[in-house]
Write an enzyme that holds these catalytic residues in place. Structure first.
Site, PDB file in Angstrom:
ATOM      1  N   TYR A 127       0.822  -1.218   0.000  1.00 11.43           N
ATOM      2  CA  TYR A 127       0.000   0.000   0.000  1.00 11.43           C
ATOM      3  C   TYR A 127       0.858   1.270   0.000  1.00 11.43           C
ATOM      4  O   TYR A 127       0.317   2.367   0.048  1.00 11.43           O
ATOM      5  CB  TYR A 127      -0.928   0.019   1.216  1.00 11.43           C
ATOM      6  CG  TYR A 127      -2.113  -0.917   1.073  1.00 11.43           C
ATOM      7  CD1 TYR A 127      -1.928  -2.294   1.150  1.00 11.43           C
ATOM      8  CD2 TYR A 127      -3.397  -0.433   0.854  1.00 11.43           C
ATOM      9  CE1 TYR A 127      -3.002  -3.163   1.017  1.00 11.43           C
ATOM     10  CE2 TYR A 127      -4.479  -1.293   0.725  1.00 11.43           C
ATOM     11  CZ  TYR A 127      -4.267  -2.651   0.804  1.00 11.43           C
ATOM     12  OH  TYR A 127      -5.342  -3.502   0.671  1.00 11.43           O
ATOM     13  N   ASP A 229      -5.598  -7.287   5.146  1.00  7.09           N
ATOM     14  CA  ASP A 229      -6.781  -6.968   4.336  1.00  7.09           C
ATOM     15  C   ASP A 229      -7.493  -8.253   3.928  1.00  7.09           C
ATOM     16  O   ASP A 229      -8.702  -8.404   4.110  1.00  7.09           O
ATOM     17  CB  ASP A 229      -6.334  -6.168   3.106  1.00  7.09           C
ATOM     18  CG  ASP A 229      -7.499  -5.779   2.225  1.00  7.09           C
ATOM     19  OD1 ASP A 229      -8.536  -5.360   2.771  1.00  7.09           O
ATOM     20  OD2 ASP A 229      -7.368  -5.882   0.992  1.00  7.09           O
ATOM     21  N   ASP A 233     -11.140 -10.236   5.655  1.00  9.99           N
ATOM     22  CA  ASP A 233     -12.340 -10.560   4.866  1.00  9.99           C
ATOM     23  C   ASP A 233     -12.634 -12.059   4.936  1.00  9.99           C
ATOM     24  O   ASP A 233     -13.801 -12.472   4.981  1.00  9.99           O
ATOM     25  CB  ASP A 233     -12.165 -10.147   3.397  1.00  9.99           C
ATOM     26  CG  ASP A 233     -12.604  -8.701   3.138  1.00  9.99           C
ATOM     27  OD1 ASP A 233     -12.463  -7.870   4.063  1.00  9.99           O
ATOM     28  OD2 ASP A 233     -13.068  -8.400   2.019  1.00  9.99           O
TER      29      ASP A 233
HETATM   30  C1  IPM Z   1     -10.464  -2.220   3.399  1.00 11.56           C
HETATM   31  C2  IPM Z   1     -10.528  -1.918   1.938  1.00 11.56           C
HETATM   32  C3  IPM Z   1      -9.437  -0.910   1.594  1.00 11.56           C
HETATM   33  C4  IPM Z   1      -8.102  -1.535   1.956  1.00 11.56           C
HETATM   34  C5  IPM Z   1      -9.428  -0.427   0.155  1.00 11.56           C
HETATM   35  C6  IPM Z   1     -10.811  -0.012  -0.299  1.00 11.56           C
HETATM   36  C7  IPM Z   1      -8.473   0.685  -0.042  1.00 11.56           C
HETATM   37  O1  IPM Z   1     -10.416  -3.086   1.190  1.00 11.56           O
HETATM   38  O2  IPM Z   1     -10.595  -1.287   4.208  1.00 11.56           O
HETATM   39  O3  IPM Z   1     -10.303  -3.389   3.748  1.00 11.56           O
HETATM   40  O4  IPM Z   1      -7.592  -2.338   1.188  1.00 11.56           O
HETATM   41  O5  IPM Z   1      -7.604  -1.228   3.028  1.00 11.56           O
HETATM   42 MN    MN Z   2     -10.498  -4.890   2.432  1.00  9.61          MN
END
Ligand code: IPM
Ligand code: MN
Length: 332
Positions: A127, A229, A233
């Site tokens: 990032y 990230d 999820d």
């Molecule tokens: C999250 C999202 C963000 C990230 C994106 C939208 C920039 O996926 O908050 O998990 O990758 O951090």
């Molecule tokens: Mn994310």
């Protein structure tokens, strides 16, 4: 009278505009019942809609609002997320992204024993923004890992784990990314040594399998940015969906709180978005600002509502955002 907490409110796009007002309503209700707690909310615009209108997804005014506030309640943005939330996290040096994933009674979860907290390094890794097109058809990305940022997230993660009584696992892929994740791992282990604490280290691919099969084996998972990230999820899938996951982006002086889900354009405007993640983000905000007991009361009201209903359609219910929010407020 106490000094009011200045809170920036940035709903963004899509369901952000539905779940952030819900979270704000809960915070207002909590403050109404307590004379030691007062908020001053200020709205800021960001995201696709404001870019369409003005040419910029993150107006200077919103950036200043967030860097000046004690805390920010953020919703979600659409196509412009990298122009909004990454710069905002950076603007307040929010180096720690805390993402709890726990199963709740009453919610159909793939793994009902799940009680995980991802502590994601939030400033570097892939990032850091060094992407380039070298030639047509040839692109590169430079991954940045520093000892300083790795040690900082490690300290945060170990302190969080000690405070909340969790074991720590460190996710990495140092067998392939020998330099970058090698440094990450070495830094985290050095901090563990200094703090006299223990941690398990795990290759992130193998860890993904173990998290699905036996999440109860894990507590705090300290991760490099992209791994955090993805794995958070994945954990959302274990506990009943992204509608439940809240997050805190914590910096040295300020913090930004947001649901982990995105702007969900498929259901935006229908009034059926699950407000749980945004409201739990509000609970984080309360705790961050020193109102531990108020945060816990929000968490309890949310847990009771998940157990007894009403529930939104993503959780198999038929209620809308407003009905769920009202039920939570009534249980406070
Ligand atoms: C999250 C999202 C963000 C990230 C994106 C939208 C920039 O996926 O908050 O998990 O990758 O951090
Ligand atoms: Mn994310």
């Amino acid at each position: 009278m106490t000094e009011p907490h200045e809170v920036a409110v940035v709903p963004g796009d899509g369901v952000g505009r539905e779940v952030v007002p819900a979270a704000q309503q809960v915070l207002e209700a909590v403050a109404d019942g307590r004379n030691t707690l007062e908020f001053e909310f200020t709205d800021g615009e960001a995201g696709d809609a404001v870019k369409e209108r003005t040419g910029t997804a993150l107006p200077q005014g919103t950036r200043e609002l967030v860097t000046g506030a004690d805390a920010t309640l953020f919703g979600a943005t659409g196509e412009t997320s990298v122009e909004v939330v990454i710069p905002l996290r950076r603007a307040i040096d929010a180096y720690a992204n805390v993402r709890p994933a726990r199963a709740y009674p009453g919610v159909d979860a793939l793994q009902p024993e799940t009680d995980l907290v991802f502590v994601r390094e939030n400033t570097e890794g892939v990032y850091a923004g060094h992407e380039a097109e070298l030639a047509p058809g040839v692109t590169t990305l430079t991954r940045v890992i520093t000892a300083e940022a790795s040690e900082r997230i490690a300290r945060f993660g170990f302190e969080y784990a000690a405070e909340h009584d969790y074991d720590v696992t460190v996710a990495h892929k140092a067998n392939v990314m020998r330099e970058t994740d090698g440094l990450f791992l070495e830094s985290v282990e050095r901090v563990a040594g200094e703090m006299g604490t223990e941690c398990e280290t795990a290759l992130m691919d193998a860890l993904a399998t173990r998290l699905v099969r036996d999440p109860a084996e894990f507590g705090v998972v300290i991760c490099p940015n992209l791994a955090g990230d993805v794995l958070s999820d994945l954990a959302a899938g274990l506990v009943g969906g992204l509608g439940l996951l809240a997050s805190a982006n914590v910096g040295p002086e300020r913090a930004l709180f947001e649901p982990v889900h995105g702007s969900a354009p498929d259901i935006a405007g229908e009034g059926i978005a699950n407000p749980t993640a945004a409201i739990l983000s509000g609970a984080h905000l309360l705790e961050y600002l020193g109102h531990e007991e108020a945060g816990v009361s929000v968490r309890e009201a949310v847990a009771e509502t998940l157990a007894e209903g009403p529930r939104t359609p993503d959780l198999g219910g038929e209620a809308g955002t407003e009905a769920v929010t009202t039920a939570i407020v009534e249980r406070l």
